[in-house]
Design a protein around this motif. Structure first.
Motif, PDB file in Angstrom:
ATOM      1  N   ALA A  12      41.774  45.351  34.730  1.00  0.00           N
ATOM      2  CA  ALA A  12      40.633  44.506  35.078  1.00  0.00           C
ATOM      3  C   ALA A  12      41.022  43.037  34.999  1.00  0.00           C
ATOM      4  CB  ALA A  12      39.475  44.783  34.123  1.00  0.00           C
ATOM      5  N   CYS A  13      40.315  42.223  35.767  1.00  0.00           N
ATOM      6  CA  CYS A  13      40.486  40.769  35.731  1.00  0.00           C
ATOM      7  C   CYS A  13      40.259  40.297  34.300  1.00  0.00           C
ATOM      8  CB  CYS A  13      39.475  40.125  36.678  1.00  0.00           C
ATOM      9  SG  CYS A  13      39.380  38.324  36.553  1.00  0.00           S
ATOM     10  N   ARG A  14      41.148  39.480  33.799  1.00  0.00           N
ATOM     11  CA  ARG A  14      41.039  39.021  32.418  1.00  0.00           C
ATOM     12  C   ARG A  14      39.828  38.112  32.215  1.00  0.00           C
ATOM     13  NH1 ARG A  14      46.128  38.086  28.826  1.00  0.00           N
ATOM     14  NH2 ARG A  14      45.867  40.322  28.829  1.00  0.00           N
ATOM     15  N   LYS A  15      39.386  37.446  33.268  1.00  0.00           N
ATOM     16  CA  LYS A  15      38.272  36.503  33.137  1.00  0.00           C
ATOM     17  C   LYS A  15      36.912  37.199  33.160  1.00  0.00           C
ATOM     18  CE  LYS A  15      36.493  32.240  35.114  1.00  0.00           C
ATOM     19  NZ  LYS A  15      36.624  31.267  36.191  1.00  0.00           N
ATOM     20  N   CYS A  16      36.684  38.098  34.126  1.00  0.00           N
ATOM     21  CA  CYS A  16      35.345  38.697  34.280  1.00  0.00           C
ATOM     22  C   CYS A  16      35.314  40.206  34.037  1.00  0.00           C
ATOM     23  CB  CYS A  16      34.781  38.388  35.657  1.00  0.00           C
ATOM     24  SG  CYS A  16      35.613  39.279  36.992  1.00  0.00           S
ATOM     25  N   ARG A  17      36.473  40.830  33.791  1.00  0.00           N
ATOM     26  CA  ARG A  17      36.588  42.265  33.506  1.00  0.00           C
ATOM     27  C   ARG A  17      36.259  43.161  34.700  1.00  0.00           C
ATOM     28  NH1 ARG A  17      39.289  43.532  29.259  1.00  0.00           N
ATOM     29  NH2 ARG A  17      37.967  45.259  28.677  1.00  0.00           N
ATOM     30  N   HIS A  18      36.299  42.628  35.913  1.00  0.00           N
ATOM     31  CA  HIS A  18      36.083  43.431  37.119  1.00  0.00           C
ATOM     32  C   HIS A  18      37.308  44.317  37.326  1.00  0.00           C
ATOM     33  CE1 HIS A  18      34.567  44.462  41.076  1.00  0.00           C
ATOM     34  NE2 HIS A  18      35.769  44.210  41.562  1.00  0.00           N
ATOM     35  N   GLU A  72      52.533  34.691  53.164  1.00  0.00           N
ATOM     36  CA  GLU A  72      52.408  34.697  51.709  1.00  0.00           C
ATOM     37  C   GLU A  72      51.131  33.982  51.306  1.00  0.00           C
ATOM     38  OE1 GLU A  72      55.569  32.555  49.761  1.00  0.00           O
ATOM     39  OE2 GLU A  72      55.724  31.172  51.427  1.00  0.00           O
ATOM     40  N   GLY A  73      50.640  34.319  50.121  1.00  0.00           N
ATOM     41  CA  GLY A  73      49.410  33.688  49.664  1.00  0.00           C
ATOM     42  C   GLY A  73      49.030  34.158  48.275  1.00  0.00           C
ATOM     43  N   LYS A  74      47.839  33.765  47.861  1.00  0.00           N
ATOM     44  CA  LYS A  74      47.349  34.084  46.523  1.00  0.00           C
ATOM     45  C   LYS A  74      46.309  35.193  46.599  1.00  0.00           C
ATOM     46  CE  LYS A  74      48.112  29.367  45.079  1.00  0.00           C
ATOM     47  NZ  LYS A  74      47.540  28.100  44.707  1.00  0.00           N
ATOM     48  N   LEU A  75      46.238  35.988  45.543  1.00  0.00           N
ATOM     49  CA  LEU A  75      45.233  37.036  45.423  1.00  0.00           C
ATOM     50  C   LEU A  75      44.201  36.590  44.406  1.00  0.00           C
ATOM     51  CD1 LEU A  75      47.572  40.157  45.250  1.00  0.00           C
ATOM     52  CD2 LEU A  75      46.280  39.322  47.218  1.00  0.00           C
ATOM     53  N   SER A  76      42.925  36.692  44.773  1.00  0.00           N
ATOM     54  CA  SER A  76      41.839  36.269  43.893  1.00  0.00           C
ATOM     55  C   SER A  76      40.950  37.447  43.553  1.00  0.00           C
ATOM     56  CB  SER A  76      40.997  35.181  44.563  1.00  0.00           C
ATOM     57  OG  SER A  76      41.786  34.055  44.839  1.00  0.00           O
ATOM     58  N   CYS A  77      40.352  37.391  42.378  1.00  0.00           N
ATOM     59  CA  CYS A  77      39.407  38.410  41.951  1.00  0.00           C
ATOM     60  C   CYS A  77      38.205  38.371  42.897  1.00  0.00           C
ATOM     61  CB  CYS A  77      38.965  38.151  40.519  1.00  0.00           C
ATOM     62  SG  CYS A  77      37.642  39.224  39.942  1.00  0.00           S
ATOM     63  N   PRO A  78      37.742  39.519  43.398  1.00  0.00           N
ATOM     64  CA  PRO A  78      36.607  39.510  44.319  1.00  0.00           C
ATOM     65  C   PRO A  78      35.289  39.133  43.654  1.00  0.00           C
ATOM     66  CG  PRO A  78      37.256  41.760  43.814  1.00  0.00           C
ATOM     67  CD  PRO A  78      38.270  40.861  43.182  1.00  0.00           C
ATOM     68  N   SER A 109      49.880  39.114  32.539  1.00  0.00           N
ATOM     69  CA  SER A 109      49.073  38.162  31.769  1.00  0.00           C
ATOM     70  C   SER A 109      47.719  37.873  32.417  1.00  0.00           C
ATOM     71  CB  SER A 109      49.829  36.848  31.599  1.00  0.00           C
ATOM     72  OG  SER A 109      50.079  36.260  32.867  1.00  0.00           O
ATOM     73  N   ARG A 110      47.512  38.297  33.680  1.00  0.00           N
ATOM     74  CA  ARG A 110      46.250  38.021  34.384  1.00  0.00           C
ATOM     75  C   ARG A 110      45.254  39.171  34.338  1.00  0.00           C
ATOM     76  NH1 ARG A 110      46.469  33.003  37.594  1.00  0.00           N
ATOM     77  NH2 ARG A 110      48.457  32.178  36.919  1.00  0.00           N
ATOM     78  N   VAL A 111      45.684  40.326  33.823  1.00  0.00           N
ATOM     79  CA  VAL A 111      44.801  41.494  33.783  1.00  0.00           C
ATOM     80  C   VAL A 111      44.809  42.117  32.387  1.00  0.00           C
ATOM     81  CG1 VAL A 111      44.967  42.067  36.233  1.00  0.00           C
ATOM     82  CG2 VAL A 111      46.657  42.989  34.654  1.00  0.00           C
ATOM     83  N   ASP A 112      43.748  42.862  32.082  1.00  0.00           N
ATOM     84  CA  ASP A 112      43.621  43.620  30.843  1.00  0.00           C
ATOM     85  C   ASP A 112      43.655  45.105  31.164  1.00  0.00           C
ATOM     86  OD1 ASP A 112      43.331  41.441  29.087  1.00  0.00           O
ATOM     87  OD2 ASP A 112      41.181  41.320  29.496  1.00  0.00           O
ATOM     88  N   GLU A 113      44.270  45.870  30.267  1.00  0.00           N
ATOM     89  CA  GLU A 113      44.249  47.328  30.405  1.00  0.00           C
ATOM     90  C   GLU A 113      42.921  47.842  29.873  1.00  0.00           C
ATOM     91  OE1 GLU A 113      47.584  48.971  28.378  1.00  0.00           O
ATOM     92  OE2 GLU A 113      49.008  48.232  29.846  1.00  0.00           O
TER      93      GLU A 113
END
Length: 139
Positions: A12-18, A72-78, A109-113
């Motif tokens: 999940a996204c570390r910021k919002c847990r999505h 190339e580019g960046k991936l963002s949390c939806p 470092s950007r995601v949580d298990e």
């Protein structure tokens, strides 16, 4: 393109847990030769080679289905639009030395298990409602 599987370990996204992807979406790879595979760097090798990113397949939430896309580019949390990774269609190299093409990489470092709970282990607790006494109107 694939979607997030509903079983096993999820990430999940570390910021919002999505929930972004699951263990089934990770592309497994054999570690390369570590620092020896980075010929342009003149650094000494590490005793233990570890991967610092997850390589995943292209997923629906990445929004890369349009015709006007860059190489190339960046991936963002939806959900919260936080940056969670990057992609390159021509490939990228893992910290262990493995070369992955195309590369959809998400740093650890950007995601949580997040461990998926079986439905049988979820307990519902009913909380009694507080009822206000009914006061009759004055005559």
């Amino acid at each position: 393109m694939s979607s997030v599987a509903n079983e096993g370990l999820q990430y999940a996204c570390r910021k919002c847990r999505h929930r972004l992807f699951s263990e089934a979406n990770i592309e497994k790879h054999e570690p390369g030769n570590g620092q020896q595979d980075f010929q342009y760097h003149k650094r000494g090798g590490r005793p233990e080679i570890t991967c610092s990113v997850y390589f995943v397949g292209q997923m629906d939430w990445m929004g890369l289905g349009g015709e006007e896309q860059s190489t190339e580019g960046k991936l963002s949390c939806p959900k919260c639009s936080a940056r969670v990774g990057s992609y390159t269609w021509f490939g990228d190299q893992c910290s262990c030395g493995y070369w992955c093409t195309p590369s959809f990489q998400i740093p650890k470092s950007r995601v949580d298990e997040v461990e998926q709970q079986p439905i049988a282990n979820i307990r519902y607790v009913s909380v009694p409602r507080k009822v206000d006494p009914v006061i009759p109107p004055a005559p």
